[in-house]
Structure formats: structure tokens, C-alpha cells
Design an enzyme around this catalytic site. Structure first.
Site, PDB file in Angstrom:
ATOM      1  NE  ARG A 160      50.562  44.416  74.098  1.00  0.00           N
ATOM      2  CZ  ARG A 160      51.757  44.816  74.476  1.00  0.00           C
ATOM      3  NH1 ARG A 160      52.437  45.692  73.750  1.00  0.00           N
ATOM      4  NH2 ARG A 160      52.311  44.378  75.586  1.00  0.00           N
ATOM      5  CE1 TYR A 191      47.441  35.301  69.373  1.00  0.00           C
ATOM      6  CE2 TYR A 191      48.024  37.050  70.891  1.00  0.00           C
ATOM      7  CZ  TYR A 191      47.785  35.709  70.630  1.00  0.00           C
ATOM      8  OH  TYR A 191      47.868  34.793  71.641  1.00  0.00           O
ATOM      9  CE  LYS A 205      47.006  45.740  76.576  1.00  0.00           C
ATOM     10  NZ  LYS A 205      47.151  45.948  78.006  1.00  0.00           N
ATOM     11  CG  HIS A 238      48.931  48.441  81.237  1.00  0.00           C
ATOM     12  ND1 HIS A 238      50.170  47.900  81.008  1.00  0.00           N
ATOM     13  CD2 HIS A 238      48.043  47.468  80.947  1.00  0.00           C
ATOM     14  CE1 HIS A 238      50.034  46.651  80.591  1.00  0.00           C
ATOM     15  NE2 HIS A 238      48.763  46.365  80.546  1.00  0.00           N
ATOM     16  CB  SER A 297      52.381  42.876  79.151  1.00  0.00           C
ATOM     17  OG  SER A 297      51.931  44.098  78.666  1.00  0.00           O
ATOM     18  CB  CYS A 346      54.070  41.525  85.828  1.00  0.00           C
ATOM     19  SG  CYS A 346      55.618  41.879  85.010  1.00  0.00           S
ATOM     20  CG  ASP A 349      45.043  44.914  80.465  1.00  0.00           C
ATOM     21  OD1 ASP A 349      46.191  44.798  80.940  1.00  0.00           O
ATOM     22  OD2 ASP A 349      44.848  45.130  79.259  1.00  0.00           O
ATOM     23  NE  ARG A 395      47.860  37.469  75.883  1.00  0.00           N
ATOM     24  CZ  ARG A 395      48.025  38.651  76.478  1.00  0.00           C
ATOM     25  NH1 ARG A 395      47.096  39.142  77.262  1.00  0.00           N
ATOM     26  NH2 ARG A 395      49.149  39.327  76.324  1.00  0.00           N
TER      27      ARG A 395
HETATM   28  C1  OXD Z   1      49.139  43.224  77.458  1.00  0.00           C
HETATM   29  C2  OXD Z   1      47.767  42.707  77.487  1.00  0.00           C
HETATM   30  O1  OXD Z   1      49.922  42.793  76.598  1.00  0.00           O
HETATM   31  O2  OXD Z   1      47.052  43.059  78.434  1.00  0.00           O
HETATM   32  O3  OXD Z   1      49.459  44.067  78.295  1.00  0.00           O
HETATM   33  O4  OXD Z   1      47.352  41.983  76.567  1.00  0.00           O
HETATM   34 MN    MN Z   2      47.883  44.602  79.595  1.00  0.00          MN
END
Ligand code: OXD
Ligand code: MN
Length: 612
Positions: free
Chosen positions: A75, A215, A224, A244, A266, A268, A291, A383
């Protein structure tokens, strides 16, 4: 266009599609129906144009590997904009641009940007089809990679289109990789224009435009962009929460079940916690989402959550049969992998999957790789994507239109020191303060300095579609809309605490069930398992089930210890971090900081007096 009127009766949708086609000049328009045949056709197209590499059918059926342009791997927060009418409404944590100026800019960027390409139109539902909590969007994109992912990540095609026609509204989302093709030109496998990337939100108009990147969160606009940035602003106006957060169902050995939501920045370990395999016999965790959570008070005054997504888009490195066996099963077939390494057998590999690694791989850039290489084989933000229904522990309520009743909310970050393993807030307001205080050592999910501490309130820093000070106020207000016995309890957790010689103190993964057990029992109303501390309620000695763990008494002590001078620094850091919100920082947040400081001072005095 005849094709469009055969597709839908809803004229504003037809007009919008025509308008975007006129601007972007695609060669063709494909109206997505969401069928399995459509998914297969798109995947084959991606194989033919060398974007997808089919994986070994017997090792990983119907799955593909994709390598992005090395400049388009995460991102891009510095190229993400919230174009509210007034600059102050975007707040200090978002990039703002005047909506009119941005619209002019977008017209320039998108003019002719799809020539030579097919424009795909994807109606999608964020949330179960027909749920009053769901929101319908339509994404227009010139990226078949996005179409394939939207098939996995959202409920898309004809079904949401029928809902859209009934509701007569949708969130328009326009995406282009930004690389028009000349007649006869063979396109690149991963087209993008990183220096021109713009991810743009118009929150008041509920509209999204994304240019230049293919991406993840930059391009899958339901995730998001819609489900967090646009939805958070809508949620504020309509008294609900777009967060989130993962959602899990936890069942105790007696068969009693409770649902928790949890926010972590993100990368974690949200996906690992969302699919946790309990280390404690008799306890079970089921996954509603990994998420995003949308939460609203029901008629009974309780808070109900849905996961607006239909699949997982998880960080691959670190995922293994040890850390997350359920994720490994989820991605064992019908999966798409981006920027992981390829084995000689035609399967995928990433750091942490096996130890030792294979002797030879093709890395995420397409280069030969050997264990002696000084480069990683998979990009740290590589991913996997797969449908949620493939998850062996998907919760039976995953498709529930009503959502699940949330009993507890957990906030966490990656902190090697300062924060204890778990602490319960004294009140909703104190819990909001804990959420607002989340700070985490940075990971690779966004561009930035890895390891550096970043204040990431509610793990929403990159995702809040309006002024974060107003967002804190909204959370405080939500607490006043329900009676306190209906409100979820709020906890702060930290799986990442380290010893002075830099070893993780807590084993994490399946053993996190032990913390969830304590949280569960607190939600059951067990009073005898908490004790007061200046930070909040901590487990009493023996209340945290650590039986069978090889955890030394000193490690257990260190997991909950707090150092007064470290906390003075933390308070200083938090005061400084909150300063940027200026007048829009709710007074209650400042007050909670004062109260914390006061409690710590009293605690310090008491401990020096008694010499403990
Ligand atoms: C993030 C995702 O970056 O979930 O938080 O992709
Ligand atoms: Mn996320």
C-alpha cells in the site's frame, strides 16, 4: 449501449459505466457475473498473458503464482488521499487535496488510460448478500488480476447487482493500472505507473478512484478503500463502527460460545489469531474474519459484527503448519499467491514456511535463489488469497445477515517492551484510550522504516477516512449509546514483549488461547481473576492458565511487569503523539492520560513506601 441495458435496469449505473468508458476508452467492456466459469476464464487469460504461473496441479490444485513489478509491492500511504470538502475534516493523519482540483487531476490521469484493454465492471457486496449491514459497490478495473481477486475476496456478480437494483445505490470505484496499450502492443505481465499512483477517496460523495498500482489494498477497492476509509466516515454519520479488526468465535469446554473482535496494525498476526488452533484441550476458536469488522448495535442494545469480506488476503511470510495450520489448509487449493518464491516442483515457498529452505528456488523477482543468498526469496509483504469458505475453522455464522454479538474487543500492537501481555480497561472510556494509544513497531505491509515505533490508533491510521480526533470522539459517543452492561469489555494485548536479552517472552500462536480464556472468563463475569494495577485490571496470580507451558516464573513476571520510568517516557510519547489532533482531540483522551499518570504516581509512591 444495448449490452448494458440487457445487464441492468438501473439507469444511473448504466450512465456511470458509459461515462467511465467514455473517459478511459477501453477496447472492450466485460460485465462480470461472478460465475465459477468466469473465474476460470480470467485465470486462463492471466496465464496466457504471463501474469499468472500455474502451480503444480497435484501439489496445489487450481492455484497460481504472480510476480508484481518490484516497485508495486505494498500500500502507498503517501499517495493515498482523502478529498473531503474541507481540509480540516481529513485531519492531520491523512493526505488531503481539494476535491475539485483532484477531480481535474483524475480526469487528466484517467483520460484514455484503458485503451487497448478490457474494462471489467464488477458489482460486489461487502458483507453477506442482502444483510442490512452490507454495502454494495461497483468496481470498474482494467486489471484481470483484480477481477480474479475480487472473485475470491468479495461476493460479486449477478447477486449483488440484483440487490443494487433494489436498493438503488452503490459506491462507485474506478481503478486503472494506468498503462494504455497501442494497437498490437503486447502488454507487460504487471503493468503499473508507481510514480503516478493515486488512491483517492471522496468520503462525502462515497466515491473511490485508484490509478497506477495493481497491488492489494491499492487496487482491490472493496477492502481498505471502501470497507474502511469510506465506510468509517459513513459509520460515524450513522452511529456504527467500521474497523480494522478480526472477528473470532471462542467456545469453552462446556460448549458456551462468545465472539471477540481485535484490532492490530498490519502484519502483526491478525490472520494467525483469527484462525488460532487452541493449545488448550476443549477450547475452540472459529474464524468470522481476519481483517475488517463492521459493528452496529442491534435492537437488543448489543453490538453485532459482520465481516464484510469473502476471503483472506494474508501476508505469506511466517505462515506455516506451526504458526497457522488452518491458513495452510485454506490456501491448499484455489489460491492466488503474489510475490512468493517458486519451488522446483512448481509449488510456493516463503520465509518461515519450512526450515531449512529448499536448495533452490526462483525468488519473487524471478531470479535463481539458494539458501546462501543474502536476499529474501519471498517479498516480506508477499500475499496469499483464498475464499474464506476454504478455511477449516470458518465460523458457521460467517454468512449471518444479523452478524455475531461481540463480547470483547482487543487492541494490540508489536511492542518489545512497556506493554503487558494483557490488561483489561477500567471502563469504555479507558478502553477507547487504550485503542487510541496503539503504537507498533513497523512491518513491511506499508512503505516505511521497519522496526520504527509508529503511533497507529485503533490500527486505523492508514484507514480512517476522516479526522482521527473525530474518530476518537465517535468511539466515545458509541459507548454512550448503549447501557454499560451491553457494551463489550475492552482489553489490550501484547504478544511481542521481549526479555532484556531480546527473546520473546510469550510463545504466542496457539498459546494465545490462554489469554483468550482469561478474557472469556472476564466476559462471564468472574471477578476473582482480576487485580487492580495503574495500567488497568491484570490477571491475579494463577488466573492466567499457564499449566504445561515451559514459562519460567521470571518470564511470567516480566510479561506483566511495568517500569515507572519507562511509563513516564510512554506518557510523554503519547502526549506528544496526540498533540497533532489539536482541538479535535476529545478531552476525555487527555483526561485518561492524566488519570494514568496519577495512578502511576500513586503506585510508585506506594511501592517505594513498602519497598516492593
Ligand atoms: C493490511 C492488509 O495492510 O490487511 O492491513 O492488507
Ligand atoms: Mn489489514
Amino acid at each position: 449501449m444495448e449490452k448494458l441495458s440487457r445487464w441492468t435496469v438501473y439507469q444511473p449505473l448504466i450512465q456511470w459505466v458509459e461515462q467511465i468508458a467514455q473517459l478511459c476508452c477501453p477496447e472492450d467492456i466485460h460485465l462480470c457475473n461472478g460465475s465459477p466459469e468466469e473465474y476460470q476464464t480470467i485465470c486462463q487469460l492471466l496465464v496466457d498473458q504471463k501474469t499468472f504461473i500455474p502451480l503444480n496441479q497435484s501439489l496445489r490444485p487450481n492455484s497460481f503464482l504472480c510476480r508484481s513489478n518490484p516497485k508495486d509491492v505494498a500500500r502507498v500511504e503517501d499517495q493515498t488521499f482523502i478529498c473531503s470538502k474541507r481540509e480540516e475534516d481529513a485531519g492531520p493523519t491523512n493526505h488531503w487535496m481539494d476535491p475539485e482540483a483532484m477531480r481535474k487531476n483524475l480526469q487528466r490521469l484517467f483520460k484514455g488510460c484503458m485503451s487497448g484493454r478490457t474494462m471489467y465492471v464488477i458489482p460486489f457486496s461487502m458483507g453477506p448478500i442482502g444483510s442490512p449491514l452490507s454495502i454494495i459497490g461497483v468496481e470498474i478495473t482494467d486489471s484481470p488480476y483484480v477481477v480474479a481477486h475480487m472473485h475470491l475476496m468479495t461476493r460479486m456478480g449477478d447477486e449483488p447487482l440484483r440487490i443494487l437494483e433494489q436498493e438503488q445505490q452503490f459506491v462507485p470505484c474506478v481503478h486503472s493500472v494506468g498503462v494504455p496499450l497501442k494497437p498490437g502492443e503486447q502488454g507487460k505481465a504487471w503493468p503499473c505507473v508507481p510514480h503516478k499512483t493515486h488512491i483517492v477517496h471522496f468520503p462525502e460523495d462515497r466515491e473511490i478512484w485508484s490509478f497506477g498500482s495493481g497491488y492489494g489494498g491499492n487496487a482491490l477497492l472493496g477492502k481498505k478503500c471502501l470497507a474502511l476509509r469510506i465506510a468509517s466516515e459513513q459509520a460515524r454519520r450513522e452511529n456504527w463502527l467500521a474497523e480494522h479488526m478480526l472477528i473470532i468465535g471462542v467456545t469453552n469446554p462446556q460448549g458456551k460460545k462468545k465472539f471477540f473482535a481485535a484490532a492490530f496494525p498490519s502484519a502483526c498476526g491478525k490472520t494467525n489469531l483469527a484462525m488460532l488452533q487452541s493449545s488448550l484441550p476443549g477450547w475452540k476458536v472459529e474464524c468470522v474474519g481476519d481483517d475488517i469488522a463492521w459493528m452496529r448495535f442491534g435492537e437488543d442494545g448489543k453490538l453485532y459484527a459482520i465481516n464484510p469480506e469473502y476471503g483472506f488476503f494474508g501476508v505469506a511470510p511466517g505462515t506455516s503448519n506451526q504458526s497457522n495450520p488452518n491458513a495452510m489448509q485454506t490456501i491448499s487449493k484455489n489460491a492466488i499467491f503474489t510475490n512468493v518464491a517458486l519451488t522446483d516442483e512448481g509449488d510456493v515457498w516463503w520465509e518461515g514456511l519450512t526450515d531449512p529452505p529448499p536448495d533452490h528456488l526462483v525468488d519473487w523477482r524471478g531470479e535463481n535463489w539458494h539458501p546462501s543468498s543474502d536476499q529474501v526469496a519471498a517479498h516480506p509483504n508477499s500475499r496469499f488469497a483464498a475464499r474464506a469458505e476454504q478455511c477449516p475453522v470458518i465460523d458457521p455464522n460467517f454468512n449471518s445477515k444479523k452478524g455475531v454479538e461481540i463480547s470483547a474487543i482487543l487492541f494490540g500492537g508489536r511492542r518489545e517492551s512497556v506493554l503487558p501481555l494483557v490488561v483489561e480497561s477500567f471502563s469504555w472510556e479507558h478502553g477507547v484510550f487504550l485503542g487510541a494509544s496503539i503504537s507498533s513497531e513497523m512491518t513491511a505491509a506499508a512503505r516505511g522504516n521497519i522496526g520504527q515505533l509508529r503511533h497507529d490508533p485503533f490500527a486505523m491510521l492508514p484507514f480512517c477516512g476522516y479526522h482521527m480526533g473525530d474518530y476518537f470522539a465517535h468511539w466515545l459517543k458509541m459507548g454512550s449509546l448503549a447501557s454499560s452492561n451491553n457494551l463489550p469489555k475492552i482489553f489490550q494485548v501484547n504478544w511481542f514483549r521481549q526479555s532484556s536479552d531480546h527473546h520473546y517472552l510469550w510463545p504466542g500462536f496457539g498459546e494465545n488461547m490462554r489469554v483468550l480464556q482469561w478474557v472469556f472468563e472476564r466476559c462471564e463475569g468472574k471477578e476473582e481473576i482480576v487485580q487492580y494495577s495503574p495500567l488497568g485490571y491484570l490477571p491475579t496470580e494463577g488466573a492466567l492458565n499457564v499449566g504445561g507451558l515451559s514459562l519460567s516464573p521470571s518470564a511470567l513476571h516480566d510479561l506483566f511487569s511495568f517500569d515507572y520510568s519507562e511509563w513516564q517516557q510512554e506518557i510523554f510519547y503519547l502526549r506528544h503523539s496526540f498533540k497533532i489532533f489539536g482541538k479535535r482531540l476529545p478531552r476525555q483522551i487527555d483526561r485518561e492520560l492524566d488519570l494514568l499518570q496519577q495512578r502511576l504516581r500513586e503506585g510508585e509512591e506506594r511501592s517505594s513506601k513498602y519497598g516492593t
